[in-house]
Design a protein around this motif. Structure first.
Motif, PDB file in Angstrom:
ATOM      1  N   ALA A  52       0.805  -1.101   0.014  1.00 50.74           N
ATOM      2  CA  ALA A  52      -0.005   0.075  -0.070  1.00 50.74           C
ATOM      3  C   ALA A  52       0.946   1.276  -0.076  1.00 50.74           C
ATOM      4  O   ALA A  52       2.014   1.380   0.494  1.00 50.74           O
ATOM      5  CB  ALA A  52      -0.979   0.026   1.175  1.00 50.74           C
ATOM      6  N   ASP A  83      -3.023   5.354   0.197  1.00 54.47           N
ATOM      7  CA  ASP A  83      -3.854   4.024   0.549  1.00 54.47           C
ATOM      8  C   ASP A  83      -4.059   4.060   2.274  1.00 54.47           C
ATOM      9  O   ASP A  83      -5.143   3.709   2.680  1.00 54.47           O
ATOM     10  CB  ASP A  83      -3.103   3.038   0.199  1.00 54.47           C
ATOM     11  N   ASP A  98      -6.280   6.661   3.518  1.00 56.69           N
ATOM     12  CA  ASP A  98      -7.720   6.433   3.121  1.00 56.69           C
ATOM     13  C   ASP A  98      -8.293   5.545   4.118  1.00 56.69           C
ATOM     14  O   ASP A  98      -9.538   5.624   4.424  1.00 56.69           O
ATOM     15  CB  ASP A  98      -7.767   5.980   1.731  1.00 56.69           C
ATOM     16  N   GLN A  99      -7.701   4.398   4.382  1.00 55.60           N
ATOM     17  CA  GLN A  99      -7.952   3.367   5.080  1.00 55.60           C
ATOM     18  C   GLN A  99      -8.137   3.835   6.587  1.00 55.60           C
ATOM     19  O   GLN A  99      -9.062   3.473   7.263  1.00 55.60           O
ATOM     20  CB  GLN A  99      -6.935   2.293   5.242  1.00 55.60           C
TER      21      GLN A  99
END
Length: 251
Positions: free
Chosen positions: A170, A174, A177-178
């Motif tokens: 990732a 990423d 965002d998670q």
């Protein structure tokens, strides 16, 4: 926050997989586990493990794995206009095979000459390791004692090259965002953990985007900048890595 282990006895590095944002003003820590944005990076003759500011770690991971990046190291800390350190990292580079420490900058707890521990869960991990000698188990143990350690235990075995590093990996974005989409909020006073509300998610997204808040795997010790000597030593370690790899390839 984090727990990183340099397990010399078993020729292995391990870490938890939690990333967090400390909203001191709001009284919450936001965190997410198992994002595939690892704190460990590898190349053919070396492994690097990091803790600290996520953006700085991302830059160091990219530099470490990029064969064309050159020897000039990325920033190792950030300062405000008054010269106060506001972000920093801990970095250790291990050669493989053999587990020789080629470079290390940061504060570690030490158990004899067998293992070294950093992060908010470092002391708990050291206590566990002193009894069972297992760097997997001690990270799990630290996650029980330290609410800022958690998620899957990531590892790299320097002797066998066996590992569970994420593939595909990732990016920093990423992970962020998670963090917003599926992360949790921990009340710093009560330690109560709840899913984030849509309003909190949107506020966190904006603060991460404008730099008001930042994600990290904090070391659990006061922030401090690197000396010029430390940066020089990191760059010399990279030079040795490149020279070893060129020699291995007959260049």
């Amino acid at each position: 926050m984090t727990t990183n282990v340099l397990d010399k006895r078993n020729a292995r590095v391990t870490s938890d997989s939690r990333w967090s944002v400390d909203d001191a003003a709001g009284g919450y820590v936001y965190y997410v586990d198992n994002t595939h944005f690892d704190k460990i990076a590898e190349r053919s003759t070396a492994v690097m493990i990091c803790a600290g500011d996520a953006e700085l770690i991302d830059q160091w991971k990219q530099w470490f794995v990029d064969e064309d990046a050159g020897y000039e190291a990325p920033p190792s800390h950030l300062q405000d206009l008054q010269g106060n350190v506001i972000a920093a990292i801990t970095v250790t580079v291990i050669t493989k095979p053999g587990f020789a420490v080629d470079f290390s900058e940061g504060l570690y707890h030490r158990h004899e000459d067998s293992a070294y521990f950093c992060g908010s869960g470092g002391a708990a991990a050291k206590d566990c390791y002193s009894v069972n000698g297992c760097s997997f188990r001690c990270v799990d143990s630290a996650s029980v004692a330290d609410p800022f350690t958690g998620g899957d235990v990531k590892y790299y075995d320097v002797s066998s090259f066996e590992n569970n590093l994420s593939n595909p990996k990732a990016s920093l974005q990423d992970m962020l965002d998670q963090l917003v989409d599926r992360g949790f909020a921990m009340n710093k006073t009560t330690r109560e953990i709840t899913p984030m509300s849509p309003l909190t998610q949107e506020e966190l997204r904006q603060k991460l985007a404008n730099g008001t808040l930042s994600a990290s795997a904090p070391t659990g010790v006061p922030l401090r900048g690197w000396s010029d000597r430390a940066r020089h030593d990191a760059q010399e370690a990279m030079r040795r890595i490149v020279e070893r790899e060129k020699a291995a390839n007959g260049e």
